[in-house]
Design a protein around this motif. Structure first.
Motif, PDB file in Angstrom:
ATOM      1  N   TYR A   1      10.439  -6.452   8.964  1.00  0.00           N
ATOM      2  CA  TYR A   1      10.331  -4.914   8.705  1.00  0.00           C
ATOM      3  C   TYR A   1      10.747  -4.540   8.184  1.00  0.00           C
ATOM      4  N   ILE A   2      10.042  -3.834   7.111  1.00  0.00           N
ATOM      5  CA  ILE A   2      10.496  -3.327   5.476  1.00  0.00           C
ATOM      6  C   ILE A   2      11.573  -1.971   5.042  1.00  0.00           C
ATOM      7  N   THR A   3      12.079  -2.101   5.012  1.00  0.00           N
ATOM      8  CA  THR A   3      12.510  -0.062   4.601  1.00  0.00           C
ATOM      9  C   THR A   3      12.492  -0.380   3.225  1.00  0.00           C
ATOM     10  N   LEU A   4      11.645   1.023   2.292  1.00  0.00           N
ATOM     11  CA  LEU A   4      11.967   1.056   1.133  1.00  0.00           C
ATOM     12  C   LEU A   4      12.544   2.237   0.922  1.00  0.00           C
ATOM     13  N   GLU A   5      13.731   2.616   0.192  1.00  0.00           N
ATOM     14  CA  GLU A   5      14.814   3.974  -0.386  1.00  0.00           C
ATOM     15  C   GLU A   5      14.505   4.045  -1.076  1.00  0.00           C
ATOM     16  N   ASP A   6      14.010   4.797  -2.089  1.00  0.00           N
ATOM     17  CA  ASP A   6      13.917   4.758  -3.463  1.00  0.00           C
ATOM     18  C   ASP A   6      14.118   3.658  -4.515  1.00  0.00           C
ATOM     19  N   VAL A   7      13.204   2.519  -4.126  1.00  0.00           N
ATOM     20  CA  VAL A   7      12.535   1.835  -4.871  1.00  0.00           C
ATOM     21  C   VAL A   7      11.835   1.929  -6.173  1.00  0.00           C
ATOM     22  N   LYS A   8      12.816   1.449  -7.248  1.00  0.00           N
ATOM     23  CA  LYS A   8      12.036   1.899  -8.329  1.00  0.00           C
ATOM     24  C   LYS A   8      11.517   0.873  -9.238  1.00  0.00           C
ATOM     25  N   VAL A   9      10.099   0.542  -9.589  1.00  0.00           N
ATOM     26  CA  VAL A   9       9.541  -0.007  -9.550  1.00  0.00           C
ATOM     27  C   VAL A   9       8.561   0.452 -10.985  1.00  0.00           C
ATOM     28  N   PRO A  10       8.539  -0.673 -11.805  1.00  0.00           N
ATOM     29  CA  PRO A  10       7.692   0.087 -13.191  1.00  0.00           C
ATOM     30  C   PRO A  10       6.361  -0.083 -13.131  1.00  0.00           C
ATOM     31  N   ALA A  11       5.889   0.704 -13.703  1.00  0.00           N
ATOM     32  CA  ALA A  11       4.188   1.114 -13.355  1.00  0.00           C
ATOM     33  C   ALA A  11       3.983   0.182 -13.789  1.00  0.00           C
ATOM     34  N   LYS A  12       4.009  -0.835 -14.534  1.00  0.00           N
ATOM     35  CA  LYS A  12       2.777  -2.241 -14.560  1.00  0.00           C
ATOM     36  C   LYS A  12       2.948  -2.488 -13.659  1.00  0.00           C
ATOM     37  N   ASN A  13       3.222  -2.497 -12.666  1.00  0.00           N
ATOM     38  CA  ASN A  13       2.932  -3.227 -11.246  1.00  0.00           C
ATOM     39  C   ASN A  13       1.821  -2.452  -9.846  1.00  0.00           C
ATOM     40  N   LEU A  14       1.631  -1.766 -11.132  1.00  0.00           N
ATOM     41  CA  LEU A  14       0.386  -1.155 -10.029  1.00  0.00           C
ATOM     42  C   LEU A  14      -0.557  -1.556 -10.105  1.00  0.00           C
ATOM     43  N   ILE A  15      -1.574  -2.433  -8.788  1.00  0.00           N
ATOM     44  CA  ILE A  15      -2.553  -4.031  -8.509  1.00  0.00           C
ATOM     45  C   ILE A  15      -3.323  -2.127  -9.171  1.00  0.00           C
ATOM     46  N   GLY A  16      -4.521  -3.143 -10.043  1.00  0.00           N
ATOM     47  CA  GLY A  16      -5.650  -2.102 -10.181  1.00  0.00           C
ATOM     48  C   GLY A  16      -5.267  -0.526 -10.546  1.00  0.00           C
ATOM     49  N   MET A  17      -6.164   0.651 -10.434  1.00  0.00           N
ATOM     50  CA  MET A  17      -6.483   1.983 -10.363  1.00  0.00           C
ATOM     51  C   MET A  17      -5.708   2.734  -9.553  1.00  0.00           C
ATOM     52  N   GLU A  18      -5.354   3.484  -9.881  1.00  0.00           N
ATOM     53  CA  GLU A  18      -4.383   4.659  -8.881  1.00  0.00           C
ATOM     54  C   GLU A  18      -4.756   5.780  -8.524  1.00  0.00           C
TER      55      GLU A  18
ATOM     56  N   ALA B   1       0.875  -1.080   0.398  1.00  0.00           N
ATOM     57  CA  ALA B   1       0.065   0.228  -0.264  1.00  0.00           C
ATOM     58  C   ALA B   1       1.275   1.362  -0.037  1.00  0.00           C
ATOM     59  N   VAL B   2       0.922   2.620  -1.371  1.00  0.00           N
ATOM     60  CA  VAL B   2       1.511   3.199  -1.629  1.00  0.00           C
ATOM     61  C   VAL B   2       1.038   4.708  -1.725  1.00  0.00           C
ATOM     62  N   ARG B   3       0.940   5.780  -1.248  1.00  0.00           N
ATOM     63  CA  ARG B   3       0.379   6.904  -1.251  1.00  0.00           C
ATOM     64  C   ARG B   3       1.109   7.863  -2.677  1.00  0.00           C
ATOM     65  N   THR B   4       0.278   7.558  -3.689  1.00  0.00           N
ATOM     66  CA  THR B   4       0.580   7.456  -4.693  1.00  0.00           C
ATOM     67  C   THR B   4      -0.280   9.547  -5.296  1.00  0.00           C
ATOM     68  N   GLY B   5      -1.660  10.132  -4.203  1.00  0.00           N
ATOM     69  CA  GLY B   5      -2.047  10.847  -4.374  1.00  0.00           C
ATOM     70  C   GLY B   5      -1.967  11.372  -3.028  1.00  0.00           C
ATOM     71  N   GLY B   6      -3.093  12.563  -2.421  1.00  0.00           N
ATOM     72  CA  GLY B   6      -3.326  13.134  -1.677  1.00  0.00           C
ATOM     73  C   GLY B   6      -3.281  12.657  -0.208  1.00  0.00           C
ATOM     74  N   LYS B   7      -4.089  13.866   1.122  1.00  0.00           N
ATOM     75  CA  LYS B   7      -4.441  12.950   2.031  1.00  0.00           C
ATOM     76  C   LYS B   7      -5.609  11.896   2.059  1.00  0.00           C
ATOM     77  N   GLY B   8      -5.238  11.491   3.301  1.00  0.00           N
ATOM     78  CA  GLY B   8      -6.821  10.646   2.728  1.00  0.00           C
ATOM     79  C   GLY B   8      -6.595   8.925   2.272  1.00  0.00           C
ATOM     80  N   MET B   9      -7.836   8.611   2.033  1.00  0.00           N
ATOM     81  CA  MET B   9      -7.804   6.911   1.866  1.00  0.00           C
ATOM     82  C   MET B   9      -8.222   7.125   0.442  1.00  0.00           C
ATOM     83  N   GLY B  10      -8.473   8.698  -0.500  1.00  0.00           N
ATOM     84  CA  GLY B  10      -8.253   8.601  -1.508  1.00  0.00           C
ATOM     85  C   GLY B  10      -6.612   9.030  -2.784  1.00  0.00           C
TER      86      GLY B  10
END
Length: 327
Positions: free
Chosen positions: A139-156, A99-108
């Protein structure tokens, strides 16, 4: 299958075997592209690969809408930064439903991305917990992890909806496990009470011990009846989306009920075993282990407090709709 395997009396064994795939794979199956399904589903179901679900963070657990891990779009990639905590199976997983934040605050502003073992900047560290030792809590740390856009699950931006839909099945699974582990406590305590003698008679001949056994059985069997009722509704729903909404409250309530019953049974079984339940090994081994694992059921997937409040809020919403329709 879950219920039968839980007879082993170890939540850690259950989680180590299939908790990651039970909660991490459904978002890919239900919302992933053909590319992601071909890449992930087959290998995970065949046992060649493992997957985990990464929602909780050091600063947000049940408060999903306020997750902080970010994914910034740059061309054909997302750059992911943040951290995930208490991730079951993470230390030995090949795929990570994050789960990542691609937009603004909140659930949207939330989305789901599929990250993969070996991606630069993705680092896992095993966490030593009170219970469920074989589960690989991470415990997982994520530091500038480059992820292909095609790895998006569902819609942004649809991440919160996908997470919420996934919760019903996850919480249902917790109930199945919790109730069987409670039954293991009852079974072991009952068998011990039939053999152990105190004050020149068997434990089971003491009225208080019989009361404890009956009270455990009452809570376990009522939970099991409720579980069968909910399972039937989940399996036979004609409109899955509508069913998910209607059952979300009852499933949350059932989860809280089952973990409270588990905690009660683990405590009372330990009281019946006495000092034998305080030793890692011997006749009280399973009860000692389950007693340590209670919190692993009462908190993950939504704490008891969150579950009870959520169930009440859902009931209020449904009642308000019913009143409006009558008016």
């Amino acid at each position: 299958l879950i219920d039968e395997l839980a007879r082993c009396g170890s939540g850690g064994v259950l989680w180590g075997l299939f908790e990651g795939i039970q909660i991490g794979l459904p978002p890919v199956i239900n919302f992933g592209s053909k590319y992601l399904k071909d890449k992930v589903v087959g290998p995970c179901l065949s046992g060649e690969k493992l997957i985990c679900l990464c929602i909780s963070e050091p600063w947000a657990g049940s408060d999903v809408a306020n997750l902080r891990t970010t994914a910034r779009k740059e061309g054909d990639y997302y750059i992911v930064n943040g951290a995930k905590k208490w991730i079951t199976n993470g230390i030995f997983s090949d795929f990570f439903t994050v789960a990542v934040r691609t937009g603004g605050k909140g659930m949207g502003g939330l989305s789901l991305l599929l990250l993969e073992k070996g991606m630069e900047g993705l680092n896992c560290r095993h966490m030593k917990c009170s219970g469920v030792w074989p589960s690989g809590t991470t415990y997982i740390t994520l530091e500038d992890v480059k992820v292909p856009a095609k790895n998006l699950i569902g819609m942004e931006g649809n991440g919160f909806k996908m997470i919420m839909r996934n919760f019903n099945h996850e919480r249902w699974g917790f109930v199945v496990q919790a109730n069987r582990l409670a039954r293991v406590c009852l079974e072991d305590a009952f068998n011990y009470a039939m053999r152990r003698k105190t004050f020149d008679k068997k434990l089971v001949d003491h009225q208080m011990i019989r009361w404890k056994i009956s009270e455990m059985a009452r809570q376990i069997d009522s939970t099991h009846a409720w579980l069968e009722q909910i399972t039937y509704q989940m399996a036979n729903a004609k409109d899955k989306a509508k069913s998910d909404k209607i059952l979300s409250g009852p499933i949350a309530l059932m989860k809280a009920h089952s973990t409270k019953a588990l905690e009660y049974c683990a405590r009372e079984a330990a009281q019946i075993f006495g000092g034998a339940s305080y030793v890692r090994g011997g006749v009280g081994e399973r009860v000692e282990r389950i007693y340590r694992e209670v919190r692993a059921y009462a908190i993950p997937g939504g704490s008891e407090e969150i579950m009870l409040d959520f169930a009440a809020r859902q009931a209020v919403k449904q009642a308000a709709k019913a009143l409006q329709s009558k008016l």
